[in-house]
Design an enzyme around this catalytic site. Structure first.
Site, PDB file in Angstrom:
ATOM      1  N   HIS A 103       0.829  -1.213   0.000  1.00  0.00           N
ATOM      2  CA  HIS A 103       0.000   0.000   0.000  1.00  0.00           C
ATOM      3  C   HIS A 103       0.867   1.269   0.000  1.00  0.00           C
ATOM      4  O   HIS A 103       0.410   2.333   0.435  1.00  0.00           O
ATOM      5  CB  HIS A 103      -0.957   0.039   1.200  1.00  0.00           C
ATOM      6  CG  HIS A 103      -1.728  -1.224   1.393  1.00  0.00           C
ATOM      7  ND1 HIS A 103      -2.875  -1.513   0.699  1.00  0.00           N
ATOM      8  CD2 HIS A 103      -1.493  -2.298   2.208  1.00  0.00           C
ATOM      9  CE1 HIS A 103      -3.337  -2.695   1.079  1.00  0.00           C
ATOM     10  NE2 HIS A 103      -2.506  -3.198   1.982  1.00  0.00           N
ATOM     11  N   SER A 123      16.479  20.716 -16.555  1.00  0.00           N
ATOM     12  CA  SER A 123      15.316  21.575 -16.768  1.00  0.00           C
ATOM     13  C   SER A 123      15.730  22.811 -17.546  1.00  0.00           C
ATOM     14  O   SER A 123      16.841  23.323 -17.378  1.00  0.00           O
ATOM     15  CB  SER A 123      14.733  21.995 -15.410  1.00  0.00           C
ATOM     16  OG  SER A 123      13.844  23.082 -15.551  1.00  0.00           O
ATOM     17  N   LYS A 152      17.906  21.069 -11.373  1.00  0.00           N
ATOM     18  CA  LYS A 152      17.174  19.818 -11.599  1.00  0.00           C
ATOM     19  C   LYS A 152      18.024  18.752 -12.267  1.00  0.00           C
ATOM     20  O   LYS A 152      18.799  19.007 -13.170  1.00  0.00           O
ATOM     21  CB  LYS A 152      15.924  20.068 -12.468  1.00  0.00           C
ATOM     22  CG  LYS A 152      14.822  20.863 -11.791  1.00  0.00           C
ATOM     23  CD  LYS A 152      14.253  20.162 -10.563  1.00  0.00           C
ATOM     24  CE  LYS A 152      13.534  18.886 -10.904  1.00  0.00           C
ATOM     25  NZ  LYS A 152      12.341  19.082 -11.717  1.00  0.00           N
ATOM     26  N   GLU A 191      10.762   7.910 -16.657  1.00  0.00           N
ATOM     27  CA  GLU A 191       9.448   8.551 -16.764  1.00  0.00           C
ATOM     28  C   GLU A 191       8.831   8.240 -18.119  1.00  0.00           C
ATOM     29  O   GLU A 191       7.625   7.987 -18.237  1.00  0.00           O
ATOM     30  CB  GLU A 191       9.581  10.056 -16.574  1.00  0.00           C
ATOM     31  CG  GLU A 191       9.991  10.471 -15.166  1.00  0.00           C
ATOM     32  CD  GLU A 191      10.143  11.981 -15.039  1.00  0.00           C
ATOM     33  OE1 GLU A 191       9.185  12.705 -15.400  1.00  0.00           O
ATOM     34  OE2 GLU A 191      11.214  12.438 -14.610  1.00  0.00           O
TER      35      GLU A 191
END
Length: 466
Positions: free
Chosen positions: A162, A283, A289, A296
């Site tokens: 969970h 970025s 970043k 992804e």
């Protein structure tokens, strides 16, 4: 360069006028099915050889056809072949080019063959090769994950259910779970390959032929198990495509889960892994970043693979027997699915080879969540306490820890005995994540010996020299 003048269609005998430009643009498939050229030529070679053996064409004509097909294949491979939209598809382009090249013998090649069985044969051969390629890439990712596990011995990480802290597990155990998933993915493809490996060639349009062909000869020549038994099924079946897309979709789901986990673990909130710069991006506005973009995109591209499966299911669901032109639309989703899944597998393996586990950060995270609570319940079971009662006792011990803001192993024996007199000094051999790991012993568990056996199995199965 002036485009060649339109020529009559090879099927145009009963028509008094040609199709409009709009119809031609809409119905052509050469823009994508030229990817089948190698397999189309393979099928034509086998078919021509069979026709000659059966006395349906002369051996001289067969030799001319095979020589012509060789020349066309070379032209395609060096980029000199001219694909023509007015010739509709890969089959008609090659046949028409063969006629231009060798003349009358080429007109005999389509004896006892329809584009219906021809395209199904080509597509089965293409999918068979694609399956072999995907399985090879699955193995490469398995090797990368097993190597990663081998290089990170003894690291304990939180196990989650969970997405909440559950029990401690060895990192190797965690990584090998994905290796097991990939093995099932490869197994589904192997099963799919077995079922698709039957030859439609010679089924013709749908009813077969009255000419004395030998479908077993062409089946053997093309490496199929046998000819398909039913000619109507042979030209209309796309189960093999649906199975391949389904197998790809399940593989994509597994890769997406792996991608999701690595994206989470690379975040500041987790900080369990650091991808190298070579598999990260930045970025355009935020200078600090460092993003795990490849994983992804693995997560994102799974949507394409799922969508391709749904496209084929919807395409096939309303088709009466036998062949229907709708089936022209089966190629692009398959081409895209195969290309996408290969890319996902390839970049996942690359990512696995370029990440570092942050041992210190992981170690600092382990005290949170009372990961040793279930092991403490096992201790009580060893003492003869029923598990449900043990569960309740440990729950009260956890509640005390929450109140005191401490770990289970930090509770004194007096505090534990205040909950239940059954506790003795031996309880501390069960507390703490390291002790918990030592207590796991069931087959397939996260115990050190069990995981070592799992790792040895995979090193052997993948034939690794680690």
């Amino acid at each position: 360069m002036t485009a060649p003048a339109k020529e009559p269609k090879l099927w145009g005998g009963r028509f008094e006028e040609g199709v409009t430009d709009a119809v031609e643009r809409f119905t052509e498939s050469i823009s994508f099915d030229k990817a089948l050229y190698k397999h189309d030529i393979m099928g034509s070679r086998a078919h021509a050889s069979m026709l000659a053996k059966q006395g349906l064409i002369s051996f001289s004509d067969k030799d001319s056809i095979l020589e012509g097909l060789d020349q066309i294949e070379k032209q395609i491979e060096i980029g000199e072949f001219v694909w023509r939209t007015d010739r509709e598809d890969v089959h008609m382009n090659i046949e028409a080019a063969l006629t231009d090249l060798i003349g009358e013998p080429a007109k005999k090649l389509h004896t006892a063959r329809s584009r219906n069985d021809q395209v199904s044969t080509d597509f089965r051969l293409w999918c068979r090769d694609a399956i072999d390629t995907i399985i090879s890439h699955i193995k490469h990712l398995q090797v990368a994950l097993v190597t990663l596990a081998k290089n990170n011995t003894g690291i304990i990480v939180p196990g989650y259910t969970h997405l909440q802290r559950a029990q401690p597990v060895l990192l190797q155990h965690h990584l090998l779970a994905y290796v097991e998933q990939l093995e099932r993915d490869a197994g589904r493809l192997v099963d799919c390959r077995v079922r698709l490996n039957f030859s439609p060639l010679g089924a013709c349009a749908l009813a077969g032929t009255g000419l004395p062909i030998d479908r077993f000869m062409t089946s053997d020549a093309l490496g199929f198990t046998a000819p398909m038994r039913n000619s109507m099924d042979a030209v209309s079946d796309r189960d093999f495509v649906l199975e391949l897309l389904s197998a790809n979709a399940i593989t994509a789901m597994h890769l997406s889960r792996l991608g999701e986990e690595w994206v989470l673990w690379a975040s500041e909130e987790f900080g369990f892994i650091t991808p190298s710069d070579s598999v990260s991006t930045g970025s355009s506005i935020m200078p600090q970043k460092k993003n795990p973009d490849p994983m992804e995109l693995v997560r994102g591209k799974s949507a394409r693979v799922f969508g391709n499966l749904v496209t084929l299911q919807v395409l096939c669901k309303g088709l009466p027997l036998a062949y229907n032109r709708d089936l022209q639309e089966d190629k692009e989703p398959v081409f895209d699915s195969v290309k996408t899944i290969i890319g996902m597998l390839e970049v996942s393996a690359e990512f696995a080879r370029n990440i570092t586990y942050n041992h210190e950060r992981i170690q600092k995270s382990l005290p949170a969540g009372h990961l040793d609570a279930t092991t403490l319940a096992d201790y009580l079971v060893h003492k003869g306490i029923p598990f449900r009662t043990s569960h309740d006792i440990v729950g009260r011990a956890v509640a005390l820890c929450v109140y005191k803001n401490c770990q289970l192993r930090e509770l004194s024996l007096d505090e534990l005995r205040g909950i239940n007199k059954i506790f003795d000094e031996g309880v501390y051999d069960y507390l703490g994540v390291e002790n918990s790991i030592k207590k796991f012993s069931s087959y397939g568990s996260t115990g050190s010996e069990c995981v070592a056996a799992q790792l040895d199995f995979w090193v052997s199965r993948l034939d690794l020299n680690l």
